[in-house]
Write an enzyme that holds these catalytic residues in place. Structure first.
Site: not given
Ligand SMILES: Cc1cc2nc3c(=O)[nH]c(=O)nc-3n(C[C@H](O)[C@H](O)[C@H](O)COP(=O)(O)O)c2cc1C
Length: 366
Positions: A23-24, A26, A58, A183, A231, A325
């Site tokens: 998963s992306p 940051c 992101a 966002y 997403r 995670r």
């Protein structure tokens, strides 16, 4: 037993060896959007996780579209050159394909890094003006964004297009648009954050209009064979917010705009939302989107076990799973999952001696 998780999938012309996606995430470790040595280490590690696809964090399409001063960007030649170098190094040693998430933080921009509090930047911290569909802050003590004008919308749409072209030149295999977590693009779709009185607010069709314009503009420059996805949110977890039915409508519209996949996440549109902390909490939304919108669907959120991930794919609830995670905690998660599910994943030649087939010690692990 043949593992569904370790079966291949094709998105546009891209063949992915299995259904596992990093998963992306940051990293807040860039300098004016420019990737650092940390990105070499972080992405280099995860391209050897056993996942078929790693999605780069992101990435702000304009400077003010970053969440924090440390967020990755793709709005300058320096950003592009540094990302291209990281991707080239990952390709030399890694086994995964590499995607990128293009983003604009909207009203959640100009914030401090998580380890500095994840709050709106204070006057002494070099804050910047934020923009959003409406002048409504994310929550108490957050910046009041400026309502976007037609010029802002055009500039940001063009910035998404320019960043997509930079990403392609930098060597990515796939692109996804960040349309979740509150966002900018999500904040247009959600009635919680979009109260516009023009043609971009009101009905769901009007609220989707701007993100769809961005998606269409990006699709026009991304080669047909390269997967382009988004997403999106499965629910806002708020009364009066977006629901799974809205996600289906949005996913159908994105598919009609030529997108190849969606990733179903949820939450993040307002500080009032209280998403549940529960395994598979986004899976029912993904299942509904996959069934009703008929687009390749990924899901994410508290997926950590190999059998758990296998069941999601085997039971047809999603086409891919993204792990965040769990991958940071165990950067070879996919290797362990392959062993547990009787499958095989490629390892870099330097590490081939650790494959369970040739390393008896694998049997002694807890
Ligand atoms: C360190 C960190 C950074 C994240 N950054 C992003 C991001 O750049 N884009 C995004 O869509 N989600 C981001 N997320 C959310 C994750 O991609 C994922 O949706 C979420 O953590 C739930 O998945 P998990 O339970 O496997 O961690 C981030 C999560 C973490 C832990």
């Amino acid at each position: 037993m043949t593992s569904a998780l370790f079966s291949s999938i094709r998105l546009a012309d891209l063949e992915l060896a299995n259904r596992i996606v990093v998963s992306p995430m940051c990293q807040y470790s860039a300098d004016d959007g420019v990737a650092s040595e940390w990105h070499d280490s972080h992405l280099g590690m995860l391209t050897n996780s056993g996942a078929a696809l790693v999605v780069v964090e992101a990435t702000g399409v304009e400077r003010r579209g970053r969440i924090t001063h440390g967020c990755l960007g793709l709005y300058s030649d320096d950003c592009e050159a540094a990302l291209a170098a990281v991707i080239a190094r990952c390709r030399r040693y890694g086994t995964a394909k590499i995607g990128i998430q293009l983003a604009h933080a909207g009203r959640k921009a100009s914030a401090s890094r998580p380890w500095e509090g994840a709050q709106a930047l204070k006057p002494g911290d070099d804050p910047w003006e934020t923009i959003a569909p409406s002048a409504i802050p994310f929550g108490p003590n957050w910046h009041v964004p400026r309502e976007m004008t037609a010029e802002d919308m055009e500039r940001v749409r063009d910035a998404f297009v320019a960043a997509a072209m930079r990403a392609i030149r930098a060597g990515v295999d796939a692109i996804e648009l960040h349309g979740a977590h509150g966002y900018l693009l999500h904040s247009f779709v959600s009635p919680i954050s979009n109260k516009r009185g023009d043609g971009y607010g009101g009905s769901l069709a009007a609220r989707m209009r701007y993100p769809l314009e961005v998606a269409q503009a990006v699709r026009a420059v991304v080669p047909k064979g390269m997967p382009l996805g988004a997403r999106i949110t499965g629910t806002d977890w708020l009364d009066g917010g977006l629901t799974a039915d809205d996600a289906v409508t949005f996913a159908k519209a994105l598919k009609a705009a030529g997108l190849d996949f969606v990733c179903i996440s949820s939450g993040g549109v307002s500080s009032d939302a209280r998403p549940p902390v529960a395994a598979n909490s986004n899976v029912p939304f993904a299942e509904q989107v996959k069934r009703e919108a008929g687009i390749a669907t990924r899901t994410v959120g508290l997926i950590a076990g190999s059998k758990q991930a296998e069941a999601i794919i085997a039971e047809g609830k999603a086409d891919m799973v993204a792990l965040a995670r769990a991958m940071l905690d165990d950067p070879h998660w996919g290797w362990r999952a392959a062993h547990a599910l009787g499958a095989d994943v490629p390892r870099p030649k330097q590490y081939q001696r650790s494959a369970p087939k040739v390393w008896p010690g694998a049997a002694y692990r807890d």
